[in-house]
Design an enzyme around this catalytic site. Structure first.
Site, PDB file in Angstrom:
ATOM      1  CE1 TYR A 166      34.864 -38.409  54.973  1.00 35.97           C
ATOM      2  CE2 TYR A 166      35.161 -36.713  53.317  1.00 35.97           C
ATOM      3  CZ  TYR A 166      34.820 -38.004  53.657  1.00 35.97           C
ATOM      4  OH  TYR A 166      34.437 -38.886  52.666  1.00 35.97           O
ATOM      5  CG  HIS A 173      29.204 -40.462  54.104  1.00 36.46           C
ATOM      6  ND1 HIS A 173      30.024 -39.653  54.857  1.00 36.46           N
ATOM      7  CD2 HIS A 173      30.047 -41.224  53.375  1.00 36.46           C
ATOM      8  CE1 HIS A 173      31.295 -39.918  54.586  1.00 36.46           C
ATOM      9  NE2 HIS A 173      31.327 -40.872  53.698  1.00 36.46           N
TER      10      HIS A 173
END
Length: 333
Positions: free
Chosen positions: A59, A128
């Site tokens: 991110y 992830h």
């Protein structure tokens, strides 16, 4: 609202508040960020009884972890800190993206996240996306080594399929599976949810508000900032799908108005009612929306309310995939 308004829930053996906070949009994807307001939002979340704060190394190319680290520096003991590894990006070539789950990379990624976050351990560390080139057993063994070293407390997977979850859990207990789950993303209900419940694994729904669409605040592309990825990267908001999906949101909004709440609160309350092992992490970078989301966690829904909500947004009526084709290839491995 006062401090500690959210009752606790469990993700495996990990106790957290009934709702978490997704921090991704504070640094990327949803238009321009404001670090000062984002940090104030994190602090407000803790005041309201949110304990689970969710980020990932991808991110903002690591900047979200740095931001979150600054936000919690003087209140680390009140936070259940979650981060993720495995999606590899290159800021110099933003179209380039890969997945890594090899043991060497697991260790490198964890060290980098700990450094950016400014902490000595991560409470919940997720893979992830599953790397199709590396057996899940090898990846989880490397993650388990981090637990033994005291750098990580609990392990999680994100967007993994049921069989992968079983194989991973056989190597080391998996505390949570993070996956998209909302009124318009319900595919995990067939296999993933039953598997998690059989194994005692908690479920952490991300995008429980359909990337903001289920709030009713997006009525045209003009409502999105110029740099918002949803303008071009979200199939459900693409031409031809947008209007079809908007009709369902209008129906949801009518139901919400009758209950004196917002469409977003009704959609989020539906997710909160999926079970005591479910801890959604709606994302926001503004205190105003955070307060609305937390209020949804306390909204009581009857069986008839649930039926009416699901009739307004039928799962099989949603137009468009969750992600573009390349993104879909990374799901449920």
């Amino acid at each position: 609202m006062t401090e500690q308004t959210l009752a606790g829930r469990r993700l495996g053996e990990l106790e957290v508040g009934a709702q978490g906070l997704g921090c991704m949009g504070m640094s990327e994807f949803y238009g321009t960020g404001d670090d000062t307001e984002s940090i104030a939002t994190v602090h407000r979340a803790l005041e309201l009884g949110i304990t689970l704060l969710d980020t990932a190394d991808m991110y903002g190319y690591g900047r979200n972890e740095e931001l979150l680290g600054r936000a919690i520096a003087d209140r680390r003991d009140r936070v259940v800190l979650a981060s993720k590894f495995g999606i590899v990006r290159d800021e110099a070539d933003q179209d380039k993206r890969g997945v890594r789950g090899d043991p060497e990379y697991v260790g490198q990624a964890a060290e980098a996240s700990l450094r950016r976050l400014g902490v000595d351990h991560i409470d919940l560390y997720y893979q992830h996306r599953v790397d199709p080139e590396v057996p899940i057993e090898e990846t989880v063994q490397a993650m388990a080594a981090l637990v033994k070293q005291g750098k990580v407390r609990y392990l999680g997977l994100s967007e993994a399929g049921a069989e992968t979850i079983r194989r991973a859990h056989a190597v080391h207990p998996i505390s949570a599976v993070q996956t998209e789950w909302s009124l318009w993303s319900r595919d995990i209900e067939d296999e993933v949810v039953p598997t998690c419940r059989e194994l005692g694994i908690g479920i952490v729904p991300y995008s429980p508000l359909g990337r903001g669409f289920l709030t009713g605040s997006i009525t045209s592309k003009a409502d999105l900032d110029a740099g918002d990825y949803r303008r071009s990267g979200q199939p459900r908001l693409a031409e031809g799908n947008f209007e079809r999906n908007l009709e369902m949101v209008r129906a949801l909004r009518e139901l919400a108005e009758r209950k004196g709440v917002t469409a977003g609160q009704l959609a989020l309350a539906w997710v909160q009612h999926r079970g005591e092992d479910v801890v959604p992490i709606p994302g926001t970078k503004r205190r105003k929306y955070l307060d609305e989301n937390v209020a949804a966690a306390q909204l009581e829904l009857s069986e008839q309310d649930i039926k009416d909500i699901e009739a307004a947004v039928p799962a099989d009526a949603v137009a468009g995939q969750r992600y573009p084709e390349e993104g879909m290839k990374l799901l449920s491995r």
